[in-house]
Write a protein that holds these residues in place. Structure first.
Motif, short mmCIF file in Angstrom:
data_model
loop_
_atom_site.label_atom_id
_atom_site.label_comp_id
_atom_site.label_asym_id
_atom_site.label_seq_id
_atom_site.Cartn_x
_atom_site.Cartn_y
_atom_site.Cartn_z
N TYR A 94 0.83 -1.21 0.00
CA TYR A 94 0.00 0.00 0.00
C TYR A 94 0.86 1.26 0.00
N PRO A 95 0.36 2.33 -0.64
CA PRO A 95 -0.87 2.40 -1.44
C PRO A 95 -0.73 1.65 -2.76
N ASP A 134 -7.99 2.27 -0.14
CA ASP A 134 -8.29 1.07 0.65
C ASP A 134 -9.55 1.32 1.46
N SER A 135 -10.01 0.33 2.18
CA SER A 135 -11.29 0.43 2.88
C SER A 135 -11.25 1.48 3.98
N SER A 163 -12.32 -1.02 -3.43
CA SER A 163 -11.18 -0.67 -2.58
C SER A 163 -10.05 -1.66 -2.89
N SER A 164 -8.87 -1.35 -2.45
CA SER A 164 -7.74 -2.26 -2.68
C SER A 164 -7.60 -3.29 -1.56
N THR A 165 -8.51 -3.25 -0.60
CA THR A 165 -8.44 -4.17 0.53
C THR A 165 -9.23 -5.44 0.23
N GLN A 166 -8.53 -6.58 0.29
CA GLN A 166 -9.20 -7.84 -0.01
C GLN A 166 -9.67 -8.52 1.27
#
Length: 547
Positions: free
Chosen positions: A432-433, A446-447, A507-510
Motif C-alpha cells: 500500500y498504497p 483502501d477500505s 477498494s484495494s483491501t481484499q
C-alpha cells in the motif's frame, strides 16, 4: 334507371349527406343531392349494438367505437368506412381540370367525383278534381195493345152451287197506346276543383365546391354540406392531433380546431418522470416539462438545469458548474429554481497523461478525490484489462468504466508492482498504497480511506450522491463527490436491472481470495465496508497520494 354508384364521407359538426357520382344537370333522381340533414351521430360500443338498418334509418350514420368514421345505413346494411383506423385515413380534394367539379382522393385512391349541378327538382303537380255523376233518364211509357183482326167467315159446302158464305166483319183496329212521358234530364255534376300546382323546386345555380384547409363546403341551391377530409371528430378521439399539409388540428368537443404548438409538439409524448425535460416532436429545439403527468413549456432556467421545478421536485437541489473551479447550487421552491444557495464547491483538474483525459477533482476533508469515475481503456498499454472492463448502457463518457478487481489493482503489474499477483499465494501480496489502474500520483483507495471519506460527509449517503437522477430523489451532493447511480455488472448476468439505483466502488483491501471490500451506496444508505465479488464489475474513484 342505371345502377347507382354511391360514396359517403363523415362530416364535421355532425352534418351528413348522400352523394352519387352523376352530374346535377342530368335527369333528376334520388342520386342527386336531395337533402342536408343535421343530426347527432349515435355512438355504440361494438357492431353488435348497431340498430336495424331499416327504411326509416336509411342514410343515417352510427359510429362504432374504435372505428375511424361512422357506418351508414344503405339498402338494409350498415356500410363500413373506407378507412379501417383513424391513422389510415388521409384524404385530399382536387378540382377537375375543366372546373366542372371536385375529385376526392383518400389514401391515394380516387373514391368519387362531385360535379357541378344545374337545377333543383320540380315540385309535384296537384291531382285533377273528380267529375260529377250524370242525372238519371226518365222511364219511357208503355205502348198500347194492337186491336185483334176480325175472323174470316167459314166457306160453304160445295154441292149444288151453294151460296157463298158471308164475309165476316172486319174486327175493329185496336187503339194505339200513348207514348210514355220523357223523364226529366238529371242535373249536370259540377266540375271538380283543379288541384293546386306544386311549388316549383329551387333553381340550382350550379353546385359550388370550396376548400378551406381540411374543410370542403359543397353548396347546391340553398343547401350545403361540410366535409372534413381528415376524418371524424368524436368523443372516441378527443384530443387526437392530425396533420394535413403542414398544418395541425386537434379534436375538441366533436370539432377539429387549430392545434396549439404545445398540443402538436408534445402529441404522442408520454410523461414518464415529473420534472423531466423533453424536446418537441415537430421542433426538437422546443423544450417542455413533464408536470403532473402532462406537459408545459419549460422556462430558460429549467432548460439550463435539465430539470423542471414542479410540485414533485419541490426542495430538490441541482448543482450547476459555472466554471472549472466552482459550482452553483439551485433549489426548487414554489415552482421556481432559486440559484446561488448553499455551499459552493471548488474543483480542481487531473490530466491522465496516458490517454489525455481530464477529470474534475475535489477536496473533501483532508483528502483529494476524483469527482468523476475513471474511464481508462487502453488495452494496448495495459493488456491485462482486456475483457475486464465494461460500459453501463454504452455510456462510459458519463458513467465511467466498470472493472473487475484484478484490472482495478493492476494485477499484471503494468503501472506498478504494488498490486502485482505472482500466481502462487492464496491472497494477493499487496503493497500500500496500491496505484492499480489509477493515473500516476493517484491510487486505488483502501477500505480505511473510504471510511474516512464517509465520516467527513457526516455519514450521509445523500451528501455523496449526484443530484438530478430519479433513482436518487433525495441527493444533495453537498461536497461535490457526485457519485452516479451507475449500477454494477454481475459476472454471470451482466448489468443488473435491480441495481440501477446504486453505485459500488472498489477498494484495494481484499477480504479473501474471492472477495474484496467496497463502498456500497444506494438511494438511502451507504456502507464503507461492503463486500464485493472480485469477478464482478464496479466503478473506480482514485485518491490522490499524500504529500
Amino acid at each position: 334507371m342505371t345502377q347507382k354508384a354511391r360514396w359517403f364521407i363523415s362530416l364535421a359538426a355532425t352534418v351528413v349527406f348522400p352523394f352519387a357520382l352523376s352530374a346535377c344537370g342530368d335527369e333528376v333522381t334520388e342520386e342527386h343531392i336531395t337533402q342536408v340533414v343535421e343530426e347527432k351521430i349515435l355512438v355504440v360500443a361494438d357492431v353488435s349494438e348497431l340498430p336495424d338498418c331499416s327504411l326509416e334509418n336509411q342514410g343515417k350514420q352510427v359510429l362504432v367505437r374504435g372505428e375511424a368514421s361512422p357506418r351508414i345505413c344503405v339498402d338494409g346494411k350498415w356500410i363500413a368506412s373506407f378507412a379501417e383506423t383513424q391513422d389510415d385515413l388521409k384524404c385530399t380534394a382536387e378540382y377537375l381540370p375543366d372546373g366542372s367539379g371536385l375529385k376526392i382522393i383518400c389514401n391515394g385512391d380516387s373514391i368519387g367525383v362531385v360535379l357541378n349541378g344545374t337545377i333543383g327538382p320540380q315540385g309535384v303537380q296537384g291531382e285533377q278534381g273528380i267529375q260529377g255523376e250524370q242525372g238519371l233518364q226518365g222511364e219511357k211509357g208503355d205502348k198500347g195493345d194492337q186491336g185483334e183482326q176480325g175472323l174470316q167467315g167459314e166457306k160453304g159446302d160445295k154441292g149444288d152451287q151453294g151460296e157463298q158464305g158471308l164475309q165476316g166483319e172486319k174486327g175493329d183496329k185496336g187503339d194505339q197506346g200513348e207514348q210514355g212521358i220523357q223523364g226529366e234530364k238529371g242535373d249536370q255534376g259540377e266540375q271538380g276543383a283543379q288541384g293546386e300546382k306544386g311549388d316549383k323546386g329551387d333553381t340550382g345555380e350550379g353546385c359550388s365546391v370550396e376548400q378551406n384547409g381540411v374543410l370542403i363546403t359543397i353548396t347546391c341551391g340553398n343547401q350545403n354540406a361540410v366535409v372534413n377530409i381528415i376524418g371524424v371528430c368524436s368523443g372516441s378521439n378527443e384530443n387526437v392531433v392530425k396533420e394535413y399539409e403542414n398544418a395541425y388540428y386537434v379534436c375538441h368537443s366533436n370539432m377539429w380546431v387549430d392545434a396549439s404548438v404545445l398540443e402538436y409538439d408534445t402529441y404522442g409524448k408520454i410523461c414518464f418522470e415529473n420534472g423531466a425535460i423533453v424536446g418537441g416532436v415537430v421542433d426538437t429545439i422546443n423544450k417542455y416539462v413533464c408536470d403532473a403527468d402532462t406537459f408545459r413549456v419549460a422556462d430558460e432556467k429549467e432548460v439550463a438545469l435539465s430539470k423542471g421545478c414542479v410540485s414533485y421536485t419541490e426542495n430538490d437541489v441541482v448543482r450547476k458548474q459555472i466554471s472549472d473551479e466552482q459550482d452553483s447550487v439551485y433549489v426548487c421552491k414554489n415552482g421556481v429554481w432559486s440559484g446561488s444557495l448553499g455551499k459552493h464547491v471548488v474543483y480542481g483538474t487531473l490530466l491522465d497523461k496516458r490517454d489525455q483525459k481530464t477529470y474534475k477533482t475535489v477536496v473533501i476533508g483532508e483528502q483529494i478525490w476524483m469527482a468523476e469515475n475513471l474511464n481508462y481503456a487502453d488495452s494496448i498499454s495495459y493488456p491485462g484489462m482486456q475483457k475486464r472492463n465494461w460500459c453501463y448502457y454504452n455510456n462510459c463518457e458519463k458513467y465511467g468504466r466498470h472493472y473487475n478487481w484484478a484490472a482495478a489493482i493492476d494485477s499484471a503489474g503494468t503501472f506498478s508492482t504494488n498490486g502485482k499477483y505472482s500466481g502462487y499465494e492464496r491472497l494477493y501480496a499487496l503493497i500500500y498504497p496500491v496505484r492499480g489502474i489509477c493515473p500516476e500520483g493517484w491510487h486505488l483507495p483502501d477500505s480505511t480511506e473510504w471510511k474516512t471519506l464517509y465520516s467527513a460527509m457526516g455519514f450521509s449517503p445523500y451528501a455523496m450522491q449526484a443530484v438530478g437522477y430519479e433513482k436518487w430523489p433525495d441527493a444533495l451532493d453537498t461536497y461535490g463527490f457526485s457519485a452516479l447511480p451507475a449500477s454494477v455488472r454481475d459476472n454471470s448476468t451482466g448489468f443488473d436491472y435491480y441495481f440501477r439505483d446504486m453505485a459500488i466502488f472498489w477498494s484495494s483491501t481484499q477480504k479473501d481470495f474471492y472477495s474484496a471490500y467496497v463502498l456500497y451506496l444506494d438511494k438511502n444508505s451507504a456502507n464503507a465496508a461492503g463486500i464485493g465479488n472480485k469477478r464482478s464489475g464496479y466503478s473506480v474513484r482514485c485518491l490522490k497520494n499524500s504529500l
